[in-house]
Design a protein around this motif. Structure first.
Motif, PDB file in Angstrom:
ATOM      1  N   ASP A 275      29.186  68.890  34.339  1.00  0.00           N
ATOM      2  CA  ASP A 275      29.085  69.098  32.708  1.00  0.00           C
ATOM      3  C   ASP A 275      27.717  68.216  32.413  1.00  0.00           C
ATOM      4  N   TYR A 276      26.982  67.371  33.122  1.00  0.00           N
ATOM      5  CA  TYR A 276      25.833  66.657  32.510  1.00  0.00           C
ATOM      6  C   TYR A 276      24.701  67.002  33.142  1.00  0.00           C
ATOM      7  N   LYS A 277      23.560  66.653  32.302  1.00  0.00           N
ATOM      8  CA  LYS A 277      22.396  66.911  32.596  1.00  0.00           C
ATOM      9  C   LYS A 277      21.458  65.685  32.851  1.00  0.00           C
ATOM     10  N   ILE A 278      20.406  65.949  33.718  1.00  0.00           N
ATOM     11  CA  ILE A 278      19.676  64.752  34.059  1.00  0.00           C
ATOM     12  C   ILE A 278      18.122  65.256  34.056  1.00  0.00           C
ATOM     13  N   LYS A 279      17.351  64.045  33.879  1.00  0.00           N
ATOM     14  CA  LYS A 279      15.875  64.422  33.785  1.00  0.00           C
ATOM     15  C   LYS A 279      15.138  64.171  35.000  1.00  0.00           C
ATOM     16  N   THR A 280      14.258  65.018  35.669  1.00  0.00           N
ATOM     17  CA  THR A 280      13.447  64.825  36.887  1.00  0.00           C
ATOM     18  C   THR A 280      12.339  63.792  36.481  1.00  0.00           C
ATOM     19  N   THR A 281      11.621  63.238  37.327  1.00  0.00           N
ATOM     20  CA  THR A 281      10.580  62.279  37.208  1.00  0.00           C
ATOM     21  C   THR A 281       9.544  62.993  36.356  1.00  0.00           C
ATOM     22  N   SER A 282       9.161  64.162  36.522  1.00  0.00           N
ATOM     23  CA  SER A 282       8.334  64.991  35.728  1.00  0.00           C
ATOM     24  C   SER A 282       8.810  65.282  34.146  1.00  0.00           C
ATOM     25  N   GLY A 283       9.976  65.253  33.889  1.00  0.00           N
ATOM     26  CA  GLY A 283      10.662  65.043  32.516  1.00  0.00           C
ATOM     27  C   GLY A 283      11.430  66.477  32.197  1.00  0.00           C
ATOM     28  N   PHE A 284      11.619  67.394  33.234  1.00  0.00           N
ATOM     29  CA  PHE A 284      12.322  68.541  33.282  1.00  0.00           C
ATOM     30  C   PHE A 284      13.753  68.131  33.077  1.00  0.00           C
ATOM     31  N   THR A 285      14.582  68.832  32.348  1.00  0.00           N
ATOM     32  CA  THR A 285      15.922  68.830  32.313  1.00  0.00           C
ATOM     33  C   THR A 285      16.725  69.425  33.252  1.00  0.00           C
ATOM     34  N   LYS A 286      17.545  69.065  34.152  1.00  0.00           N
ATOM     35  CA  LYS A 286      18.055  69.710  35.109  1.00  0.00           C
ATOM     36  C   LYS A 286      19.551  69.601  34.909  1.00  0.00           C
ATOM     37  N   SER A 287      20.382  70.751  35.226  1.00  0.00           N
ATOM     38  CA  SER A 287      22.081  70.441  35.132  1.00  0.00           C
ATOM     39  C   SER A 287      22.477  70.055  36.532  1.00  0.00           C
ATOM     40  N   MET A 288      23.492  69.015  36.397  1.00  0.00           N
ATOM     41  CA  MET A 288      24.155  68.779  37.880  1.00  0.00           C
ATOM     42  C   MET A 288      24.756  69.797  38.430  1.00  0.00           C
ATOM     43  N   GLU A 289      24.973  70.849  37.690  1.00  0.00           N
ATOM     44  CA  GLU A 289      25.473  72.404  38.109  1.00  0.00           C
ATOM     45  C   GLU A 289      24.978  72.640  39.468  1.00  0.00           C
ATOM     46  N   ARG A 290      23.612  72.326  39.509  1.00  0.00           N
ATOM     47  CA  ARG A 290      22.947  72.812  40.916  1.00  0.00           C
ATOM     48  C   ARG A 290      23.370  72.180  41.985  1.00  0.00           C
ATOM     49  N   TYR A 291      24.167  71.165  41.910  1.00  0.00           N
ATOM     50  CA  TYR A 291      24.903  70.471  43.242  1.00  0.00           C
ATOM     51  C   TYR A 291      26.327  70.894  43.564  1.00  0.00           C
ATOM     52  N   ARG A 292      26.630  71.936  42.775  1.00  0.00           N
ATOM     53  CA  ARG A 292      28.093  72.566  42.978  1.00  0.00           C
ATOM     54  C   ARG A 292      28.301  72.921  44.403  1.00  0.00           C
ATOM     55  N   GLY A 293      29.564  72.657  45.068  1.00  0.00           N
ATOM     56  CA  GLY A 293      29.510  72.928  46.261  1.00  0.00           C
ATOM     57  C   GLY A 293      29.203  71.887  47.411  1.00  0.00           C
ATOM     58  N   LYS A 294      28.497  70.839  46.960  1.00  0.00           N
ATOM     59  CA  LYS A 294      28.086  69.781  47.841  1.00  0.00           C
ATOM     60  C   LYS A 294      28.966  68.561  47.633  1.00  0.00           C
ATOM     61  N   VAL A 295      28.600  67.760  48.727  1.00  0.00           N
ATOM     62  CA  VAL A 295      29.329  66.279  48.764  1.00  0.00           C
ATOM     63  C   VAL A 295      28.146  65.555  48.231  1.00  0.00           C
ATOM     64  N   VAL A 296      28.274  64.977  46.946  1.00  0.00           N
ATOM     65  CA  VAL A 296      27.020  64.035  46.478  1.00  0.00           C
ATOM     66  C   VAL A 296      27.205  62.496  46.330  1.00  0.00           C
ATOM     67  N   LEU A 297      26.104  61.897  46.600  1.00  0.00           N
ATOM     68  CA  LEU A 297      26.320  60.563  46.669  1.00  0.00           C
ATOM     69  C   LEU A 297      25.227  60.131  45.576  1.00  0.00           C
ATOM     70  N   ILE A 298      25.748  59.465  44.358  1.00  0.00           N
ATOM     71  CA  ILE A 298      24.931  59.225  43.262  1.00  0.00           C
ATOM     72  C   ILE A 298      24.695  57.875  43.423  1.00  0.00           C
ATOM     73  N   VAL A 299      23.288  57.203  43.374  1.00  0.00           N
ATOM     74  CA  VAL A 299      23.073  55.711  43.593  1.00  0.00           C
ATOM     75  C   VAL A 299      22.213  55.307  42.492  1.00  0.00           C
ATOM     76  N   ASN A 300      22.361  54.202  42.088  1.00  0.00           N
ATOM     77  CA  ASN A 300      21.427  53.692  40.932  1.00  0.00           C
ATOM     78  C   ASN A 300      20.471  52.678  41.861  1.00  0.00           C
ATOM     79  N   THR A 301      19.177  53.005  41.853  1.00  0.00           N
ATOM     80  CA  THR A 301      18.124  52.354  42.696  1.00  0.00           C
ATOM     81  C   THR A 301      17.216  51.381  41.856  1.00  0.00           C
TER      82      THR A 301
END
Length: 182
Positions: free
Chosen positions: A5-31
């Motif tokens: 349900d969330y959107k994120i921004k790439t380093t280039s400034g493009f907005t992407k939906s987290m939907e693109r990771y549906r079906g994957k096991v995801v590990l989110i890390v603050n670096t």
């Protein structure tokens, strides 16, 4: 709700939906590139390489909220991580991960996986806790992210399964990651 349900921004400034990771096991890390835990990037990359064909996707979100340990700009962060640690998993635009300006994704993650304490057996666990208690006592309040390299494990349905603090090394999470990939 889920991470989808969330959107994120790439380093280039493009907005992407987290939907693109549906079906994957995801590990989110603050670096952060100037943190004592920064060498975890190397093991995170190893884990990405080892399990990516099975559906693992690690996502890095740089943040400069903890003792200004991320002074680099977005493109510089990607270059630094690639050159020094071989990182090729996605790194996104620098974000706040706690407090009033926290990215909504991180607010959601911390609501789903509360803080349960640091691994005080880790070589720097006691030191980190003592430093936070002394210098940043408000960081210890509630379930917000306490420091760089907090990791959230997400199942293939976008649900938060587990939270790992800075003091948990990537290799120590491998069993949980592998179980979700089966």
């Amino acid at each position: 709700m889920s991470i989808y349900d969330y959107k994120i921004k790439t380093t280039s400034g493009f907005t992407k939906s987290m939907e693109r990771y549906r079906g994957k096991v995801v590990l989110i890390v603050n670096t952060a590139t100037k943190c004592g835990f920064t060498p975890q990037l190397e093991d995170l990359q190893r884990m990405q390489k080892k399990y990516e064909d099975q559906g693992l996707q690690i996502l890095g979100f740089p943040s400069n909220q903890f003792a200004e340990q991320e002074p680099l700009q977005d493109g510089e962060i990607e270059t630094f991580c690639a050159m020094n640690f071989g990182v090729n998993f996605p790194l996104f635009k620098k974000v706040d991960v706690r407090d009033a300006d926290a990215h909504p994704l991180f607010t959601y993650l911390t609501e789903q996986a509360p803080f349960k304490g640091f691994n005080l057996e880790h070589p720097t666990g006691k030191l980190l806790k003592a430093m936070l208690d002394e210098r940043y006592p408000h960081y210890m309040e509630g379930d917000s992210i306490k420091w760089n390299f907090t990791k959230f494990l997400i199942d293939r349905n976008g649900e938060v399964v587990q939270r790992f603090e800075s003091t948990t090394e990537p290799i120590d999470m491998e069993e949980e990651v592998h179980a979700l990939l089966k």
